[in-house]
Design a protein around this motif. Structure first.
Motif, PDB file in Angstrom:
ATOM      1  N   ILE A 121       7.366   2.438  16.415  1.00  0.00           N
ATOM      2  CA  ILE A 121       8.516   2.936  15.650  1.00  0.00           C
ATOM      3  C   ILE A 121       9.755   2.288  16.251  1.00  0.00           C
ATOM      4  O   ILE A 121      10.007   2.442  17.442  1.00  0.00           O
ATOM      5  CB  ILE A 121       8.640   4.476  15.734  1.00  0.00           C
ATOM      6  CG1 ILE A 121       7.324   5.188  15.382  1.00  0.00           C
ATOM      7  CG2 ILE A 121       9.811   4.967  14.868  1.00  0.00           C
ATOM      8  CD1 ILE A 121       6.973   5.275  13.930  1.00  0.00           C
ATOM      9  N   ASP A 169       8.510  13.178  19.237  1.00  0.00           N
ATOM     10  CA  ASP A 169       8.302  12.632  17.890  1.00  0.00           C
ATOM     11  C   ASP A 169       7.230  11.544  17.889  1.00  0.00           C
ATOM     12  O   ASP A 169       6.940  10.951  18.927  1.00  0.00           O
ATOM     13  CB  ASP A 169       9.601  11.988  17.369  1.00  0.00           C
ATOM     14  CG  ASP A 169      10.638  13.030  17.007  1.00  0.00           C
ATOM     15  OD1 ASP A 169      10.451  14.210  17.328  1.00  0.00           O
ATOM     16  OD2 ASP A 169      11.658  12.637  16.406  1.00  0.00           O
ATOM     17  N   ASP A 170       6.715  11.297  16.719  1.00  0.00           N
ATOM     18  CA  ASP A 170       5.864  10.127  16.401  1.00  0.00           C
ATOM     19  C   ASP A 170       4.417  10.217  16.889  1.00  0.00           C
ATOM     20  O   ASP A 170       3.649   9.294  16.688  1.00  0.00           O
ATOM     21  CB  ASP A 170       6.476   8.809  16.921  1.00  0.00           C
ATOM     22  CG  ASP A 170       7.846   8.539  16.339  1.00  0.00           C
ATOM     23  OD1 ASP A 170       8.178   9.162  15.326  1.00  0.00           O
ATOM     24  OD2 ASP A 170       8.577   7.716  16.911  1.00  0.00           O
ATOM     25  N   HIS A 178       6.693  15.544  10.719  1.00  0.00           N
ATOM     26  CA  HIS A 178       7.503  14.318  10.865  1.00  0.00           C
ATOM     27  C   HIS A 178       7.037  13.279   9.836  1.00  0.00           C
ATOM     28  O   HIS A 178       7.014  12.100  10.119  1.00  0.00           O
ATOM     29  CB  HIS A 178       7.372  13.791  12.301  1.00  0.00           C
ATOM     30  CG  HIS A 178       8.397  12.751  12.684  1.00  0.00           C
ATOM     31  ND1 HIS A 178       9.727  12.876  12.402  1.00  0.00           N
ATOM     32  CD2 HIS A 178       8.272  11.565  13.337  1.00  0.00           C
ATOM     33  CE1 HIS A 178      10.379  11.816  12.862  1.00  0.00           C
ATOM     34  NE2 HIS A 178       9.520  11.001  13.418  1.00  0.00           N
ATOM     35  N   HIS A 206       5.564   8.139   8.411  1.00  0.00           N
ATOM     36  CA  HIS A 206       6.853   7.679   8.946  1.00  0.00           C
ATOM     37  C   HIS A 206       7.630   6.773   8.003  1.00  0.00           C
ATOM     38  O   HIS A 206       8.370   5.897   8.424  1.00  0.00           O
ATOM     39  CB  HIS A 206       6.680   6.998  10.307  1.00  0.00           C
ATOM     40  CG  HIS A 206       7.853   7.230  11.226  1.00  0.00           C
ATOM     41  ND1 HIS A 206       9.016   6.503  11.147  1.00  0.00           N
ATOM     42  CD2 HIS A 206       8.057   8.137  12.204  1.00  0.00           C
ATOM     43  CE1 HIS A 206       9.867   6.946  12.060  1.00  0.00           C
ATOM     44  NE2 HIS A 206       9.313   7.944  12.717  1.00  0.00           N
TER      45      HIS A 206
HETATM   46 ZN    ZN Z   1      10.036   9.110  14.294  1.00  0.00          ZN
END
Ligand code: ZN
Length: 444
Positions: free
Chosen positions: A44, A260-261, A310, A314
């Motif tokens: 990301i 996150d992610d 989330h 993405h």
């Molecule tokens: Zn993210």
């Protein structure tokens, strides 16, 4: 399916000097052992002109991994070369790579990559796919000719043509279909399972460039496959309940760590560090990785952490149509719910990008952050620790990413440092609850 039920004490009780939030968790933990990929690699990146969101599977099969990794790297570098210096004040250019991963049986694996590029440089977003069908027994990629008997090939071409005309009559280009759908063509985009052979065509291949990826499913009962396909193995799942209790003193300084992610191969270690230190956090996960890290996800909830949404892969949410946005959110809610029994109430928009329109469209509570560790950017552990601890104050929300080893190492220092300063680590919902509780008690 049971869900997590936070049970807070009665509001009337809140007049007392000390309040405790008692949160009971009911969790289904599965014990099934389905053979899954080793993990998902995630890239990301957010720069001045570009947004990159990539997730792709990493198996234990080196030949397969090397090929996919090489393809991903090529797409990544080509995109950067083309768009990194393309400065459009209006909007950034976006690259998103999503995947599907399917184990047919002990022998065959199907993987597809879905590549999405959007930029004001392009007339239409560039949306295309790649497919990989791998035979573990022979340690090689399969072609369509490995699957279909020569004598069946004419029949296959006929079935395919008929289906294309039926399903995509408004989209296909007749001359292109005639020239491409022949016995000589290799049909590089395909997957198969116990019942179906699926053939794909990228936009502009045999259809107008504004069309989506074409997908034709041919029932295997129509064709005799060369390779043996054993019947699907049924997986036995046993479930048990898990019920930890949690007590939080709302008069103490609190801080919420958010990741996150993930999930990723680093998330499990993060969960263990949190547990050892009696800390909780909130994980804003990407839906398409949840199933592969099923055990990690279940541990996440059973250790008292919170899960937030989330998106599914993405994508840049503010750019999506209402229907696509809905799909991104709902698919993620569903997979988290079915994997962990937990239903998220929070969402963190991808790239921290939010518009008035998106705000209206989202029914989940939007959670941003007040402290950014920039752990995706800084390579130094000490720098990340400094960002996370130096100016942190009561009720802060710290942004981190559970997709880097350095984040794990930084966490080992961040937790004791902030604990020494008197902080307690809570989830975002707990932090919000404490904030409300304090406001309420102040009024009386
Ligand atoms: Zn993210």
């Amino acid at each position: 399916m049971l869900s997590i039920l936070p049970e807070y004490i009665d509001i009337g009780e809140k007049m007392k000097k000390y309040f405790f939030l008692i949160i009971c968790f009911f969790l289904i933990t599965g014990c099934s052992e389905q053979k899954k990929s080793e993990g998902i690699d995630t890239i990301i990146e957010e720069e001045k002109n570009i947004l990159i969101g990539i997730n792709y599977p990493v198996t234990t099969i080196s030949k397969l991994d090397q090929t996919i990794q090489k393809d991903v790297e090529e797409i990544y570098h080509d995109f950067k070369k083309e768009y990194e210096n393309f400065d459009d004040i209006e909007e950034q250019s976006e690259l998103n790579i999503d995947y599907t991963y399917e184990i047919v049986n002990d022998r065959y694996i199907n993987i597809t990559l879905h590549i999405f590029i959007n930029s004001s440089k392009l007339a239409n977003p560039n949306d295309y796919m790649k497919s990989y069908v791998f035979d573990q027994k022979q340690n090689r990629f399969l072609t369509i000719h490995d699957l279909i008997e020569e004598k069946d090939f004419t029949k296959f071409v006929g079935l395919l043509k008929t289906a294309l005309f039926q399903k995509y009559k408004d989209c296909i280009l007749l001359d292109e279909v005639k020239a491409t759908i022949t016995e000589q063509y290799d049909y590089p985009l395909f997957t198969f399972d116990h019942e179906t052979l699926t053939i794909y065509f990228n936009p502009a291949q045999i259809a107008a460039s504004y069309c989506d990826i074409l997908k034709i499913e041919i029932p295997l009962k129509e064709l005799q496959l060369k390779l043996p396909i054993e019947p699907e193995v049924q997986i036995d799942t046993t479930v048990k309940l898990f019920t930890p209790n949690k007590i939080i003193d709302p008069e103490r300084k609190v801080v919420a760590l958010t990741f996150d992610d993930g999930p990723s191969k680093y998330t499990n270690e993060i969960l263990e560090i949190l547990k050892e230190n009696d800390a909780s956090a909130t994980f804003f996960v990407i839906g398409n990785k949840v199933e592969i890290y099923k055990d990690t996800m279940q541990k996440m909830v059973s250790y008292g952490n919170e899960i937030g949404n989330h998106s599914y892969n993405h994508k840049w949410l503010t750019k999506l149509t209402e229907a696509d946005l809905k799909e991104q959110i709902e698919k993620t809610q569903e997979i988290i719910q079915s994997t962990t029994g937990f239903t998220p109430t929070l969402i963190r928009p991808t790239y921290g990008s939010i518009s008035q329109k998106l705000r209206k469209q989202l029914s989940l509570d939007i959670v941003m952050w007040t402290v950014d560790t920039s752990d995706w950017k800084y390579k130094s552990v000490d720098r990340i620790v400094k960002e996370a601890t130096e100016k942190t104050k009561d009720l802060d929300i710290i942004l981190m990413h559970d997709t880097h080893k350095r984040t794990v190492d930084a966490l080992k220092k961040i937790i004791p440092t902030l604990q020494k300063q008197g902080f307690e680590f809570v989830t975002v919902s707990e932090l919000k609850e404490i904030e409300q509780l304090r406001k309420y008690t102040k009024e009386f």
